[in-house]
Every structure is written in structure tokens, then in C-alpha cells.
Design an enzyme around this catalytic site. Structure first.
Site, PDB file in Angstrom:
ATOM      1  N   HIS A  83      -2.591   5.905  -4.275  1.00  0.00           N
ATOM      2  CA  HIS A  83      -1.632   6.914  -4.031  1.00  0.00           C
ATOM      3  C   HIS A  83      -1.969   8.334  -4.887  1.00  0.00           C
ATOM      4  O   HIS A  83      -1.226   9.102  -5.042  1.00  0.00           O
ATOM      5  CB  HIS A  83      -0.102   6.474  -4.702  1.00  0.00           C
ATOM      6  CG  HIS A  83       0.449   5.332  -3.870  1.00  0.00           C
ATOM      7  ND1 HIS A  83       1.756   5.016  -4.439  1.00  0.00           N
ATOM      8  CD2 HIS A  83       0.135   4.773  -2.933  1.00  0.00           C
ATOM      9  CE1 HIS A  83       2.026   4.149  -3.381  1.00  0.00           C
ATOM     10  NE2 HIS A  83       0.910   3.611  -2.583  1.00  0.00           N
ATOM     11  N   TYR A 119       1.345  11.183  -1.160  1.00  0.00           N
ATOM     12  CA  TYR A 119       1.882  11.294  -2.521  1.00  0.00           C
ATOM     13  C   TYR A 119       1.626  12.436  -3.610  1.00  0.00           C
ATOM     14  O   TYR A 119       1.895  12.601  -4.310  1.00  0.00           O
ATOM     15  CB  TYR A 119       1.717   9.737  -3.340  1.00  0.00           C
ATOM     16  CG  TYR A 119       2.326   8.792  -2.970  1.00  0.00           C
ATOM     17  CD1 TYR A 119       3.686   8.509  -3.452  1.00  0.00           C
ATOM     18  CD2 TYR A 119       1.907   8.025  -1.904  1.00  0.00           C
ATOM     19  CE1 TYR A 119       4.299   7.455  -2.733  1.00  0.00           C
ATOM     20  CE2 TYR A 119       2.533   6.812  -1.342  1.00  0.00           C
ATOM     21  CZ  TYR A 119       3.835   6.560  -1.955  1.00  0.00           C
ATOM     22  OH  TYR A 119       4.518   5.610  -1.441  1.00  0.00           O
ATOM     23  N   CYS A 165      -3.170  -0.781   0.032  1.00  0.00           N
ATOM     24  CA  CYS A 165      -2.245   0.100   0.171  1.00  0.00           C
ATOM     25  C   CYS A 165      -2.070   0.324   1.545  1.00  0.00           C
ATOM     26  O   CYS A 165      -3.161   0.435   2.292  1.00  0.00           O
ATOM     27  CB  CYS A 165      -2.338   1.296  -0.549  1.00  0.00           C
ATOM     28  SG  CYS A 165      -1.186   2.523  -0.261  1.00  0.00           S
ATOM     29  N   ASN A 195       3.047  -3.166  -6.592  1.00  0.00           N
ATOM     30  CA  ASN A 195       2.575  -1.816  -6.953  1.00  0.00           C
ATOM     31  C   ASN A 195       2.978  -1.734  -8.670  1.00  0.00           C
ATOM     32  O   ASN A 195       3.763  -2.723  -9.081  1.00  0.00           O
ATOM     33  CB  ASN A 195       3.839  -0.776  -6.391  1.00  0.00           C
ATOM     34  CG  ASN A 195       3.136  -0.152  -5.293  1.00  0.00           C
ATOM     35  OD1 ASN A 195       2.058   0.121  -5.254  1.00  0.00           O
ATOM     36  ND2 ASN A 195       3.938  -0.125  -4.477  1.00  0.00           N
ATOM     37  N   ARG A 232      14.161  -0.775  -9.661  1.00  0.00           N
ATOM     38  CA  ARG A 232      13.693   0.340  -9.211  1.00  0.00           C
ATOM     39  C   ARG A 232      14.424   1.609  -9.145  1.00  0.00           C
ATOM     40  O   ARG A 232      14.345   2.842  -9.528  1.00  0.00           O
ATOM     41  CB  ARG A 232      13.058   0.042  -7.746  1.00  0.00           C
ATOM     42  CG  ARG A 232      12.838   1.277  -6.941  1.00  0.00           C
ATOM     43  CD  ARG A 232      12.164   0.833  -5.505  1.00  0.00           C
ATOM     44  NE  ARG A 232      11.732   2.179  -4.788  1.00  0.00           N
ATOM     45  CZ  ARG A 232      11.375   2.071  -3.332  1.00  0.00           C
ATOM     46  NH1 ARG A 232      11.032   0.736  -2.915  1.00  0.00           N
ATOM     47  NH2 ARG A 232      11.019   3.044  -2.806  1.00  0.00           N
TER      48      ARG A 232
HETATM   49  P1  NAD Z   1      11.447  -7.207  -3.415  1.00  0.00           P
HETATM   50  O1  NAD Z   1      12.285  -6.508  -4.110  1.00  0.00           O
HETATM   51  O2  NAD Z   1      11.627  -7.938  -1.891  1.00  0.00           O
HETATM   52  O3  NAD Z   1      10.423  -8.310  -4.015  1.00  0.00           O
HETATM   53  C1  NAD Z   1       9.867  -9.422  -3.373  1.00  0.00           C
HETATM   54  C2  NAD Z   1      10.118 -10.635  -4.119  1.00  0.00           C
HETATM   55  O4  NAD Z   1       9.448 -10.890  -5.518  1.00  0.00           O
HETATM   56  C3  NAD Z   1      11.559 -10.730  -4.346  1.00  0.00           C
HETATM   57  O5  NAD Z   1      12.113 -11.877  -3.561  1.00  0.00           O
HETATM   58  C4  NAD Z   1      11.526 -11.488  -5.686  1.00  0.00           C
HETATM   59  O6  NAD Z   1      12.289 -12.232  -6.239  1.00  0.00           O
HETATM   60  C5  NAD Z   1      10.055 -11.651  -5.946  1.00  0.00           C
HETATM   61  N1  NAD Z   1       9.799 -11.629  -7.458  1.00  0.00           N
HETATM   62  C6  NAD Z   1      10.144 -10.807  -8.541  1.00  0.00           C
HETATM   63  N2  NAD Z   1       9.848 -11.314  -9.672  1.00  0.00           N
HETATM   64  C7  NAD Z   1       8.729 -12.386  -9.375  1.00  0.00           C
HETATM   65  C8  NAD Z   1       7.583 -13.143 -10.039  1.00  0.00           C
HETATM   66  N3  NAD Z   1       7.598 -12.872 -11.380  1.00  0.00           N
HETATM   67  N4  NAD Z   1       7.030 -14.108  -9.562  1.00  0.00           N
HETATM   68  C9  NAD Z   1       7.284 -14.323  -8.148  1.00  0.00           C
HETATM   69  N5  NAD Z   1       8.269 -13.699  -7.397  1.00  0.00           N
HETATM   70  C10 NAD Z   1       8.732 -12.598  -7.871  1.00  0.00           C
HETATM   71  O7  NAD Z   1      10.139  -6.079  -2.814  1.00  0.00           O
HETATM   72  P2  NAD Z   1       9.552  -5.413  -1.385  1.00  0.00           P
HETATM   73  O8  NAD Z   1      10.196  -4.354  -1.201  1.00  0.00           O
HETATM   74  O9  NAD Z   1       9.245  -6.561  -0.800  1.00  0.00           O
HETATM   75  O10 NAD Z   1       8.006  -4.992  -2.411  1.00  0.00           O
HETATM   76  C11 NAD Z   1       7.286  -6.093  -2.863  1.00  0.00           C
HETATM   77  C12 NAD Z   1       6.167  -5.490  -3.686  1.00  0.00           C
HETATM   78  O11 NAD Z   1       5.127  -4.785  -2.788  1.00  0.00           O
HETATM   79  C13 NAD Z   1       6.877  -4.153  -4.708  1.00  0.00           C
HETATM   80  O12 NAD Z   1       6.014  -4.247  -5.760  1.00  0.00           O
HETATM   81  C14 NAD Z   1       6.378  -3.020  -3.744  1.00  0.00           C
HETATM   82  O13 NAD Z   1       6.210  -2.066  -4.623  1.00  0.00           O
HETATM   83  C15 NAD Z   1       5.137  -3.399  -3.224  1.00  0.00           C
HETATM   84  N6  NAD Z   1       4.693  -2.636  -2.246  1.00  0.00           N
HETATM   85  C16 NAD Z   1       3.344  -2.146  -2.070  1.00  0.00           C
HETATM   86  C17 NAD Z   1       3.098  -1.328  -1.063  1.00  0.00           C
HETATM   87  C18 NAD Z   1       1.550  -0.872  -0.969  1.00  0.00           C
HETATM   88  O14 NAD Z   1       1.228   0.079  -0.356  1.00  0.00           O
HETATM   89  N7  NAD Z   1       0.872  -1.568  -1.917  1.00  0.00           N
HETATM   90  C19 NAD Z   1       3.972  -1.064   0.031  1.00  0.00           C
HETATM   91  C20 NAD Z   1       5.136  -1.500   0.050  1.00  0.00           C
HETATM   92  C21 NAD Z   1       5.706  -2.429  -1.158  1.00  0.00           C
HETATM   93  C1  G6P Z   2       4.445   2.893   1.018  1.00  0.00           C
HETATM   94  C2  G6P Z   2       3.364   2.810  -0.120  1.00  0.00           C
HETATM   95  C3  G6P Z   2       4.039   1.782  -1.094  1.00  0.00           C
HETATM   96  C4  G6P Z   2       5.245   2.315  -1.334  1.00  0.00           C
HETATM   97  C5  G6P Z   2       6.116   2.057  -0.410  1.00  0.00           C
HETATM   98  C6  G6P Z   2       7.640   2.217  -0.645  1.00  0.00           C
HETATM   99  O1  G6P Z   2       4.324   4.442   0.987  1.00  0.00           O
HETATM  100  O2  G6P Z   2       2.038   2.460   0.360  1.00  0.00           O
HETATM  101  O3  G6P Z   2       3.064   1.727  -2.178  1.00  0.00           O
HETATM  102  O4  G6P Z   2       5.665   2.020  -2.677  1.00  0.00           O
HETATM  103  O5  G6P Z   2       5.719   2.413   0.748  1.00  0.00           O
HETATM  104  O6  G6P Z   2       8.218   1.681   0.656  1.00  0.00           O
HETATM  105  P1  G6P Z   2       9.771   1.680   0.524  1.00  0.00           P
HETATM  106  O7  G6P Z   2      10.400   1.349   1.978  1.00  0.00           O
HETATM  107  O8  G6P Z   2       9.834   0.571  -0.486  1.00  0.00           O
HETATM  108  O9  G6P Z   2      10.267   2.940  -0.185  1.00  0.00           O
HETATM  109 MN    MN Z   3       0.958   1.970  -1.462  1.00  0.00          MN
END
Ligand code: NAD
Ligand code: G6P
Ligand code: MN
Length: 432
Positions: free
Chosen positions: A199, A252, A169, A147, A93
Site C-alpha cells: 500500500h 493509497y 495484495c 492486513n 475496523r
Molecule cells: P472478515 O471480517 O470477514 O474476517 C474473516 C474471518 O476471519 C472471519 O470469519 C473471522 O471470524 C475470522 N477470524 C478472526 N480472528 C481469527 C483468528 N484468530 N483465527 C481464525 N479466524 C479468525 O474479513 P474480510 O473482510 O474477509 O478480510 C479478511 C482479511 O483480509 C482482513 O485482514 C483484510 O484486511 C484482509 N484483506 C487483505 C487484502 C489485501 O490486499 N491483502 C484485501 C482485502 C482484504
Molecule cells: C483493497 C486492498 C486491501 C484493502 C481492501 C479493503 O484495496 O488491497 O488491502 O484493505 O481492499 O476493501 P474493503 O472492501 O474491505 O473496504
Molecule cells: Mn492490499
């Protein structure tokens, strides 16, 4: 008893998910939760997995947390599969944020060049997961949070040919939780309608008598606690633009409506406190220190500093609504089916839907105004090209996606940014 499999179980968001399941246990009687991760996330998984087990042990319910690096074992006979993985972790990232910014473009996790490269890395993995699900849990629902959530969900439907999927989301949840108080209302007094893409959605609000209160909310939006997620800098929207639109854009949208100012802020911040991923690394390290405490058995307050706050209110409510056929209104990424007539019926949109036993039944939004219709069609084309490039590994398609993305000024620099990102992320892009 229900079996849940969570891919990316080592995420710091896992306690948020547990809290949501514990809160809903009476309607969603879970038996076991399998947290899946990979070698690189092994330590995080062990820490947050133990923390998750303590949360259940402190509850009245008997639920077992399993931790594994074996995805197949976790998926076998699962009822719900949730995905919250991050391919390449936060270091990937940082590159998505820094490289475009170096060349004067928005560097962001889900928008612009960074968002496209996150899709390139994530789409192949989600399609592997779908193939596993076809063999190991063909009746399960896939609840995606990884994401870029909308594009990942679109890939599951379009290329995975898997319809039992809902993309989520937290941004719409935050809006519906925080906005009512801005105009002195309770959440259940207002009726929300969302439409657009993940977003990239807009929403309209009416009161319980059907009076449009969207402009009343807009009037109060120019203040501190306006429901904007922590990761987005609050450059205000132009009031004149919102008056013409008569809808509330998602947070966004400022990357598109105030691109110049958002970029300026990012460049300042990257040189002082670092990119968002660099800041999040710090928060994450603090969270994992807390999770190590054998006395801690509830979600710590600090998790609210992450942009994904209230994640479980979307994820756990969606699962409970499918399981108990509750037909709750939730904003989801799902097949359009006419809800947004300005986009093809077979593409994925983010809309208000009633979620029940058969999945999401979308609420029709109707045609969008001229400007928003134009944006949507361009953005969906960008998404489709990005996903196609992710699946085929075709450089020319990737270039087309870059060229059409509104956050990428086309030309020499755009191509250079793309090429540099390809090199930076080579290890996670086997298709290219
Ligand atoms: P993170 O960096 O903690 O990753 C989560 C875990 O995924 C890690 O422990 C990592 O080892 C694991 N991982 C990586 N590749 C993998 C694979 N191939 N198989 C299984 N596990 C795997 O990430 P985070 O900050 O907790 O965010 C996780 C995800 O959720 C990201 O893609 C982030 O963008 C997304 N997210 C989405 C929203 C939303 O609104 N939809 C909000 C926040 C975060
Ligand atoms: C929220 C969104 C996620 C986004 C995340 C990032 O705004 O819905 O999709 O990517 O937060 O949060 P962070 O704390 O990782 O910057
Ligand atoms: Mn989101």
C-alpha cells in the site's frame, strides 16, 4: 494431492479463492481445503463453507471442503497455508476508522493510526500461527493476505524467523489488469516493475520494445475506470508531482499526497453513509444472503464491490507458481535482498518477483528518486516500530511509531487518539 489450510475461512472472499483454485486445478491438483475460523465466525464459516463445497461440486474436480474451529487439525501436514483473518472483525475496523477521524486524522484500515492498531491486533496471531506451522507443517508455505499485509509479512520473517512466506495484495494485480487498456494495449504487451512497501509502492511500465510508457498511462489516469480499488476515494494526484516522479503511485498514496482532501472527504462520508467498514458490513450481509442460496454454485458479481477484488489472481497464482515452479512474475511482499537498495536487505518490501519452487526471486528496481526514497525510509521505520511494539507490548515504542507516522500530527491529540484506541481494542491486545 495438495492440502490447503485457510485461516479466516469464514471470510466473504472465500468463493473468490475457490474460483481461483478451480480455474487452476489442472496445474494445482488440490485434494482438500480446510477452512479455519473461530467461535465468533462460526456461522459465516458454515454458510461460506457450504457455498465453497457447492462450487467444487459444480466443477469436474473432486475436492473436499473441511470446516473447523481447530487450527491445529487444519495445519497438520498442510502444503499451503493462506491467511485472510480479521482480528475483532468489522467492529474493530469501525473503531480504527472512527476514533482517529473524530480527532481530525485519517481513519483507515491499513494506514495511519487504524493501520497501526490493526497491526497490533494481527501480529500476535500470525506469530502464533507460525509457531503452529513449525510443529505441524514445517515445509508449508504461508501465503498472507491478512492486513496490514506488508507489516504482517515482515513480522513473520523478522520475529517468526520463518522465510517460507509471501505477502500479497490485489492492488498491483488491478493496475496490471486495467492500465494496459487505457493506452490501447493488451496486458502481455507491457512490462511492469513495482517497488516500495505494501500500500505504498510505485510502478514503472515499458512496452515490449523497452520504451517507457509510464507517462502515457498517467495521461489517461484522470478518468473513471482507472484501476483504483473500490474502497479508496479518487482524489486525483497532482499532475505536476507525477511529472517530476515519472512513476505511478499506488492508490493509497493519495492519503499522503492529498491528506487534506482525503480527510475532508472521509469526514463528510462518515456523517452520511458511514465509514468504509460500515458500508462493507452491508455488502457482506448481502453476500451472505446470496451464499445461503442452495442453488448458488459460483462467485456472485457483488463480490467485486469489495476492495479486494481479484484477490485470487494473486493468491492462487502464487501457490500454483510455487507448486509447479512456474516462475511467474507476481508483485509480492518478501525479503528485500537488495531489490530496493534504499532499504536494508533484510526488511520486507513489495516488489515484482519471479515466483517459483524456491519462493520469490526479486527483480531489482534500483535506487528511488529523492522524494520517494525519503518517504520509503520513514514508512519502513514506522512499520518496524509498529511491529516491535506489537511484539513487545511496549507503550513507548508505540508512541514512537505514532510520532513518525506521516498521517499523525504529533502532540497531545496524537497521544489521546492512541490511548483511546488502546482502550477501544483492549480485548484484542493481550501484549499491551
Ligand atoms: P472478515 O471480517 O470477514 O474476517 C474473516 C474471518 O476471519 C472471519 O470469519 C473471522 O471470524 C475470522 N477470524 C478472526 N480472528 C481469527 C483468528 N484468530 N483465527 C481464525 N479466524 C479468525 O474479513 P474480510 O473482510 O474477509 O478480510 C479478511 C482479511 O483480509 C482482513 O485482514 C483484510 O484486511 C484482509 N484483506 C487483505 C487484502 C489485501 O490486499 N491483502 C484485501 C482485502 C482484504
Ligand atoms: C483493497 C486492498 C486491501 C484493502 C481492501 C479493503 O484495496 O488491497 O488491502 O484493505 O481492499 O476493501 P474493503 O472492501 O474491505 O473496504
Ligand atoms: Mn492490499
Amino acid at each position: 494431492g495438495i492440502k490447503i489450510a485457510t485461516i479466516g475461512g469464514g471470510s466473504s472472499y472465500t468463493p473468490e479463492l475457490m474460483e481461483g483454485f478451480i480455474k487452476r486445478y489442472e496445474e494445482l491438483p488440490i485434494r482438500e481445503i480446510w477452512l479455519v475460523d473461530i467461535e465468533a465466525g462460526k456461522e459465516k464459516l458454515a454458510i461460506v463453507g457450504a457455498m465453497a463445497q457447492r462450487m467444487w461440486d459444480a466443477s469436474p474436480y473432486d475436492v473436499k471442503i473441511h470446516m473447523t474451529l481447530d487450527r491445529e487439525e487444519a495445519l497438520k501436514d498442510a502444503d499451503f497455508v493462506t491467511t485472510q483473518f480479521r482480528v475483532g472483525l468489522l467492529n474493530a475496523r469501525i473503531k480504527d476508522e472512527r476514533i482517529p477521524a473524530y480527532y481530525g486524522m485519517i481513519g483507515q484500515e491499513t494506514n495511519g493510526p487504524g493501520g497501526m492498531f490493526k497491526a497490533f491486533r494481527t501480529v500476535p496471531i500470525i506469530l502464533e500461527i507460525v509457531e503452529d506451522m513449525k510443529r505441524l507443517c514445517p515445509n508449508a508455505w504461508l501465503i498472507n493476505f491478512a492486513n496490514p499485509s506488508g507489516m504482517v509479512t515482515e513480522a513473520v520473517v523478522r520475529y517468526g524467523k520463518w522465510d517460507r512466506v509471501i505477502g500479497l495484495c490485489n492492488v498491483p494485480v488491478m493496475a496490471t489488469m486495467i492500465e494496459p487498456a487505457l493506452i490501447g494495449k493488451e496486458p502481455d504487451e507491457l512490462i511492469y516493475k513495482f517497488a516500495g512497501l505494501n500500500h505504498f509502492h510505485w510502478h514503472k511500465v515499458t512496452d515490449s520494445h523497452g520504451n517507457d510508457v509510464t507517462m502515457d498511462i498517467i495521461d489517461k489516469m484522470y478518468q473513471e475506470d482507472n484501476g483504483l480499488p473500490k474502497n479508496i476515494f479518487d482524489v486525483p494526484f497532482y499532475r505536476e508531482q507525477l511529472e517530476q516522479m515519472r512513476m505511478i503511485p499506488c492508490g493509497y498514496h493519495r492519503y499522503y499526497y492529498r491528506q487534506e482532501e482525503m480527510l475532508k472527504h472521509a469526514l463528510e462520508e462518515y456523517q452520511t453513509v458511514g465509514t468504509r467498514a460500515q458500508q462493507v458490513k452491508q455488502t457482506e450481509a448481502e453476500l451472505f444472503e446470496l451464499y445461503k442460496d442452495p442453488e448458488l454454485d459460483h462467485k456472485p458479481e457483488q463480490l467485486q464491490q469489495r476492495g479486494g477484488a481479484y484477490y485470487s489472481d494473486a493468491a492462487c497464482e502464487t501457490i500454483a507458481s510455487i507448486y509447479a515452479n512456474k516462475n511467474t512474475q507476481i508483485v509480492v511482499s518478501t525479503k528485500n535482498e537488495g531489490a530496493v537498495p534504499d532499504l536494508p536487505a533484510d526488511c520486507v518490501v513489495e516488489v515484482t518477483a519471479y515466483v517459483g519452487g524456491q519462493g520469490a526471486r526479486n527483480v531489482a528496481f534500483g535506487e528511488l528518486p529523492t522524494a520517494e526514497k525519503g518517504w520509503l525510509q520513514v514508512m519502513k521505520a514506522m512499520e518496524l516500530l509498529t511491529i516491535e511494539a506489537a511484539v513487545t507490548g511496549d507503550y513507548n515504542t508505540a508512541l514512537q511509531a505514532f510520532t513518525i507516522n506521516p498521517l499523525v500530527p504529533s502532540g497531545e491529540t496524537a497521544k489521546r487518539v492512541m490511548d483511546e484506541l488502546f482502550i477501544a481494542h483492549k480485548a484484542y491486545l493481550p501484549n499491551f
